[in-house]
Design a protein around this motif. Structure first.
Motif, PDB file in Angstrom:
ATOM      1  N   PHE A  53      44.852  38.456  45.510  1.00  0.00           N
ATOM      2  CA  PHE A  53      43.569  37.749  45.524  1.00  0.00           C
ATOM      3  C   PHE A  53      42.436  38.704  45.173  1.00  0.00           C
ATOM      4  CE2 PHE A  53      39.767  36.374  47.709  1.00  0.00           C
ATOM      5  CZ  PHE A  53      39.712  35.029  47.427  1.00  0.00           C
ATOM      6  N   SER A  54      42.463  39.924  45.767  1.00  0.00           N
ATOM      7  CA  SER A  54      41.328  40.819  45.566  1.00  0.00           C
ATOM      8  C   SER A  54      41.292  41.379  44.147  1.00  0.00           C
ATOM      9  CB  SER A  54      41.361  41.953  46.579  1.00  0.00           C
ATOM     10  OG  SER A  54      42.563  42.636  46.456  1.00  0.00           O
ATOM     11  N   ILE A  55      42.467  41.463  43.490  1.00  0.00           N
ATOM     12  CA  ILE A  55      42.451  41.882  42.079  1.00  0.00           C
ATOM     13  C   ILE A  55      41.707  40.848  41.231  1.00  0.00           C
ATOM     14  CG2 ILE A  55      43.905  42.272  40.071  1.00  0.00           C
ATOM     15  CD1 ILE A  55      45.976  43.397  41.981  1.00  0.00           C
TER      16      ILE A  55
ATOM     17  N   LEU B 231      39.454  38.828  42.334  1.00  0.00           N
ATOM     18  CA  LEU B 231      38.043  38.888  42.732  1.00  0.00           C
ATOM     19  C   LEU B 231      37.332  40.029  42.015  1.00  0.00           C
ATOM     20  CD1 LEU B 231      36.288  37.362  44.743  1.00  0.00           C
ATOM     21  CD2 LEU B 231      36.728  39.142  46.379  1.00  0.00           C
TER      22      LEU B 231
END
Lengths: 184, 149, 111, 164
Positions: free
Chosen positions: C10-12, C14
């Protein structure tokens, strides 16, 4: 569950490649790899319905994205020189990951769901709807309102895309403006 | 009759393979759609596969051949029909008392004609998703950049 | 632990949305976020050594994976496709207007 | 119209294979589905339906499979030799070959056979003059006749009997 870890790590590597490659076409292909990894993860997690849908949707996403980039002069992206934005984003993401790690401690352990709603569906889904595929019985009978909302969202998205891409209105506007200029 | 030597579309190899496989892809989509309540699949998957089969024709033979088979007007009509059919099934549920009631006979389990309205709803969702995605792709293909003036 | 890998994915996505300048890269980031959320839902509903929620003749109903997250994600995938297509349509229209996919250049051209 | 009927039969057989064992409802729905499929895409399925009747063509198709597997095996050994050899004796390049086949299906089968054989890869087709452009891992013959003798002849002899 070792295979699930392997698939997830491959997906993460693919996502990093998709984000960091300079060539747009390679980036889209790497995105396709992430989607196919997701398909395999769905199969491992015993969700064959989702695997079928994800596979075909992934292919269509790839076709649409390649259609958007082909023939346009965007083969390579320029590197972002604004290091402040990058630094701030990385700090934000690290904070987000720390918070999420703390939150995840309170979730139930992987493999032991505590949702009690689904027990009713599993016990009585076959008797009440007559459908052997419990996912279908949930989306089209127990929770058909979800599907109605989904159909509305899909309709709106397609309508929006058609409205954005329409040609006739713009031509009319151009000719009117030209006429106006000539009239003046 | 489809002319293979037409200059539009891809090379003769792609065209021949498309000719031989396109009918079976369509058949597989219909199978996935109609057996949605017994085996994995359903309206979403079947709709996307059938839309992909027409997109396949469009990519291999050029846009004229594909639009001859299913043009934009018919796609719009099919999409609206799907939405209308779905909401009609929902309203017919009032025969049983509530919205979205499964009012038909459930039939025998594991048979093709069973599960009441689920089969009909699957067909409605298929019309909606399939025609909608094909329409989207046609809109993306037909849109040409006019250039800045 | 496996939930945390999902959050890294998810953070990639984001990160891509926040820092990239190219519109296509932003769309790719949105797609990755979409995948991560779908995967998280299915992970929450998984039962160890479970069976897929498709019944077969003459089998007992036990240890079946939770069908509810699967049903929710099934609609979510198709909506994700429609949203991607809408974003691509808007990106193509922006390209026609400004001649570039770069958001900084678009800002300068407008200002 | 004949092409549509052929596709109808093929679709019905495939449908019955999907839904084995067949019962009445599956058969009725299968006929409807096959009519739908034949109506939508039947006009492009087959261009020369009368060729399907000849039994000799099926015999040659049956012969073609072991021949192709044998050629594939030999080419595999050749590529393996080139990979393992310490000098890596490759000389890649694109050659032009001529084929006698005229029909679409014949040219497609020839090009796909060449692609499936390791070491050779068909790049482009010029159907009007009967030329294929092939990427070869080790170019033995640069001229058209020699390359044709090495690459195409081994498949063309049988494919001509199947599809022409």
């Amino acid at each position: 569950m070792l295979e699930l870890y392997i698939v997830l790590i491959l997906m993460i590597i693919g996502a990093i490649i998709a984000v960091e490659t300079k060539s747009i076409l390679s980036s889209i292909v790497a995105l396709g790899k992430v989607g196919l990894g997701l398909t395999i993860a769905f199969l491992i997690l015993k969700a064959p319905d989702l695997a079928i849908v994800q596979l075909v949707v992934e292919i269509l996403t790839l076709i649409i994205l390649i259609r958007a980039t082909l023939g346009r002069d965007v083969k390579y992206t320029k590197e972002n020189q604004n290091w402040g934005v990058k630094f701030l984003s990385i700090i934000l993401i690290i904070i987000f990951l720390i918070f999420s790690y703390n939150v995840l401690q309170s979730l139930p352990e992987f493999g032991n769901p505590i949702l009690k709603v689904a027990d009713y569906y599993i016990e009585n889904g076959m008797k009440e709807t007559g459908a052997a595929n419990l996912v279908t019985s949930v989306i089209l009978d127990f929770r058909a309102f979800d599907t109605l909302g989904e159909a509305t969202v899909l309709f709106t998205a397609i309508l929006g895309a058609l409205a954005v891409l329409r040609k006739n209105g713009i031509k009319d506007k151009d000719t009117k403006e030209n006429k106006g200029v000539q009239g003046d | 009759m489809i002319n293979n030597r037409d200059s539009q579309g891809m090379s003769v190899i792609v065209k021949t393979i498309t000719r031989l496989t396109i009918g079976l892809i369509l058949l597989y989509g219909v199978y996935i759609l109609l057996h949605g309540h017994i085996t994995p699949g359903g309206g979403f998957a079947g709709g996307v596969i059938i839309a992909l089969s027409f997109i396949h024709i469009m990519l291999a033979f050029g846009k004229n051949v594909a639009l001859e088979k299913l043009n934009q007007t018919w796609s719009k009509i099919f999409e609206s029909t799907g939405a209308l059919l779905f909401i009609t099934i929902a309203f017919l549920g009032f025969f049983g008392g509530v919205f979205f009631n499964n009012f038909l006979d459930k039939g025998e389990h594991f048979e093709l004609f069973s599960a009441g309205t689920i089969l009909l709803s699957n067909i409605a969702i298929f019309l909606k998703v399939g025609a909608g995605l094909f329409l989207l792709f046609v809109a993306l293909v037909l849109f040409k950049i006019g250039g800045r003036k | 632990m496996i939930y945390f890998l999902c959050f890294i994915l998810f953070s990639i996505g984001l990160y891509s949305i926040l820092t990239k300048r190219n519109l296509i890269k932003i769309i790719i980031g949105i797609s990755i976020v979409d995948y991560a959320i779908n995967l998280f839902f299915i992970l929450v509903g998984y039962r160890m050594n479970g069976r897929s929620p498709i019944l077969e003749k003459g089998e007992e109903i036990e240890r079946i994976v939770d069908p509810l997250p699967q049903a929710v994600v099934l609609t979510s995938i198709v909506i994700g496709l429609a949203v991607t297509a809408l974003l691509v349509a808007i990106a193509i229209r922006i390209y026609e207007k400004y001649g570039t996919f770069d958001i900084n250049e678009i800002k300068e051209l407008k200002g | 119209m004949r092409s549509k009927i052929v596709l109808f039969i093929v679709a019905l057989v495939v449908w019955l294979g999907f839904t084995w064992p067949p019962d009445l409802s599956h058969l009725l729905v299968g006929i409807l589905v096959a009519i739908f499929v034949a109506y939508m895409t039947g006009d492009m399925f087959i261009t020369r339906p009368h060729h399907l009747i000849h039994p000799l063509r099926y015999f040659w198709l049956f012969v073609y499979i072991p021949v192709f597997i044998w050629e594939c095996f030999k080419a595999n050994l050749d590529v393996v030799y080139r990979v393992i050899h310490p000098d890596v004796p490759i000389n890649p390049g694109i050659v032009k070959v001529k084929t006698k086949l005229k029909s679409d299906t014949g040219i497609t089968f020839l090009a796909n056979s060449i692609t499936l054989t390791p070491g050779t890869l068909s790049v482009d087709v010029d159907q009007d003059n009967g030329y294929l452009y092939i990427h070869w891992i080790h170019v033995f013959n640069e001229d058209v006749e020699g390359a044709t003798k090495d690459i195409v002849r081994r498949f063309e002899y049988i494919l001509e009997r199947i599809f022409e």
